[in-house]
Motif scaffolding. Structure first.
Motif, PDB file in Angstrom:
ATOM      1  N   ILE A 127      80.802  30.251  18.801  1.00 28.55           N
ATOM      2  CA  ILE A 127      79.894  30.946  18.836  1.00 28.55           C
ATOM      3  C   ILE A 127      80.214  32.325  18.147  1.00 28.55           C
ATOM      4  N   ASP A 128      79.521  32.747  17.090  1.00 32.28           N
ATOM      5  CA  ASP A 128      79.695  33.838  16.357  1.00 32.28           C
ATOM      6  C   ASP A 128      78.654  34.709  15.860  1.00 32.28           C
ATOM      7  N   ASN A 129      79.078  35.843  15.627  1.00 33.89           N
ATOM      8  CA  ASN A 129      78.061  36.784  15.109  1.00 33.89           C
ATOM      9  C   ASN A 129      77.102  37.056  15.999  1.00 33.89           C
ATOM     10  N   ILE A 150      68.993  38.496  22.093  1.00 26.98           N
ATOM     11  CA  ILE A 150      70.338  38.146  21.721  1.00 26.98           C
ATOM     12  C   ILE A 150      70.472  36.942  20.596  1.00 26.98           C
ATOM     13  N   TYR A 151      71.007  37.152  19.642  1.00 25.27           N
ATOM     14  CA  TYR A 151      71.264  36.264  18.400  1.00 25.27           C
ATOM     15  C   TYR A 151      72.589  36.090  18.471  1.00 25.27           C
ATOM     16  N   ALA A 152      72.727  34.697  18.101  1.00 27.52           N
ATOM     17  CA  ALA A 152      74.318  34.210  17.610  1.00 27.52           C
ATOM     18  C   ALA A 152      74.212  32.990  16.734  1.00 27.52           C
ATOM     19  N   GLN A 153      75.443  32.989  15.983  1.00 28.47           N
ATOM     20  CA  GLN A 153      75.409  31.893  15.252  1.00 28.47           C
ATOM     21  C   GLN A 153      76.294  30.535  15.979  1.00 28.47           C
ATOM     22  N   CYS A 165      71.862  23.485  24.642  1.00 22.23           N
ATOM     23  CA  CYS A 165      72.725  24.620  24.543  1.00 22.23           C
ATOM     24  C   CYS A 165      72.425  25.745  25.734  1.00 22.23           C
ATOM     25  N   GLN A 166      73.393  25.754  26.718  1.00 27.96           N
ATOM     26  CA  GLN A 166      73.078  26.678  27.644  1.00 27.96           C
ATOM     27  C   GLN A 166      74.044  27.898  27.333  1.00 27.96           C
ATOM     28  N   ILE A 167      73.706  29.120  27.242  1.00 24.50           N
ATOM     29  CA  ILE A 167      74.794  30.195  27.329  1.00 24.50           C
ATOM     30  C   ILE A 167      74.734  31.192  28.413  1.00 24.50           C
ATOM     31  N   ARG A 168      75.725  31.717  29.238  1.00 26.30           N
ATOM     32  CA  ARG A 168      75.435  32.317  30.224  1.00 26.30           C
ATOM     33  C   ARG A 168      75.814  33.580  29.718  1.00 26.30           C
ATOM     34  N   ILE A 169      74.843  34.926  29.897  1.00 25.72           N
ATOM     35  CA  ILE A 169      75.087  36.250  29.350  1.00 25.72           C
ATOM     36  C   ILE A 169      75.303  36.953  30.635  1.00 25.72           C
TER      37      ILE A 169
END
Length: 171
Positions: A127-129, A150-153, A165-169
């Motif tokens: 996960i970048d940018n 929230i944006y990411a590559q 794709c689960q991302i914890r913020i």
């Protein structure tokens, strides 16, 4: 304890009433008349310590030292539950693998295998940018900015298609 006779050493161990004191008694008097009582108190106190710490590691240590102890069944239940929970919540592959290896018939075995698979594969994801931008939550480009996006590559370097794709913020 080492400079005492057995009776005095036992009295000192009882006064201290600590696993360490009982272990010292056993070291000084391995064939003493209070060996069974000392072993019982050590096991009881080791279980109290495992409960106080409340971790898979603590219960694992208790079970390694007292596999047939009077609290072994309860310790196994706690150990299994915590190995799974800690492994799942912390993304800890080693704990999940230990759960799968130690409790192949465990209540959470299917979930443990699932999370093990997910966390092992996660090494293929980058996960970048990452950017946080103010956005209009209704999707109106000209509207008031009333939230954050929230944006990411996300890059999948593995050999499987990602379906979720689960991302914890934590903000």
């Amino acid at each position: 304890i080492s400079g005492c006779g057995e009776a005095e050493a036992w009295r000192q161990a009882e006064l201290s009433d600590s696993a360490e004191a009982y272990r010292e008694y056993l070291e000084a008097f391995p064939d003493g008349e209070n060996v069974a009582q000392a072993l019982k108190r050590i096991e009881e106190q080791d279980y109290v310590t495992a409960n106080e710490r409340g971790t898979a590691e603590a219960y694992g240590k208790y079970l390694a030292e007292h596999p047939d102890g009077s609290n072994a069944d309860a310790a196994k239940l706690n150990h299994a539950r915590l190995l799974f929970e800690e492994g799942k919540d912390q993304g800890d592959v080693a704990k999940l693998q230990e759960y799968v290896d130690t409790y192949p018939e465990g209540a959470s075995i299917l979930d443990a295998k699932h999370y093990l698979n997910v966390y092992e594969y996660a090494a293929n994801i980058t996960i970048d940018n990452v950017e946080v931008k103010e956005v209009n939550l209704q999707g109106d480009a000209d509207g008031l900015k009333d939230g954050h996006g929230i944006y990411a590559q996300v890059t999948n370097g593995g050999d499987r298609a990602l379906t979720t794709c689960q991302i914890r913020i934590q903000w």
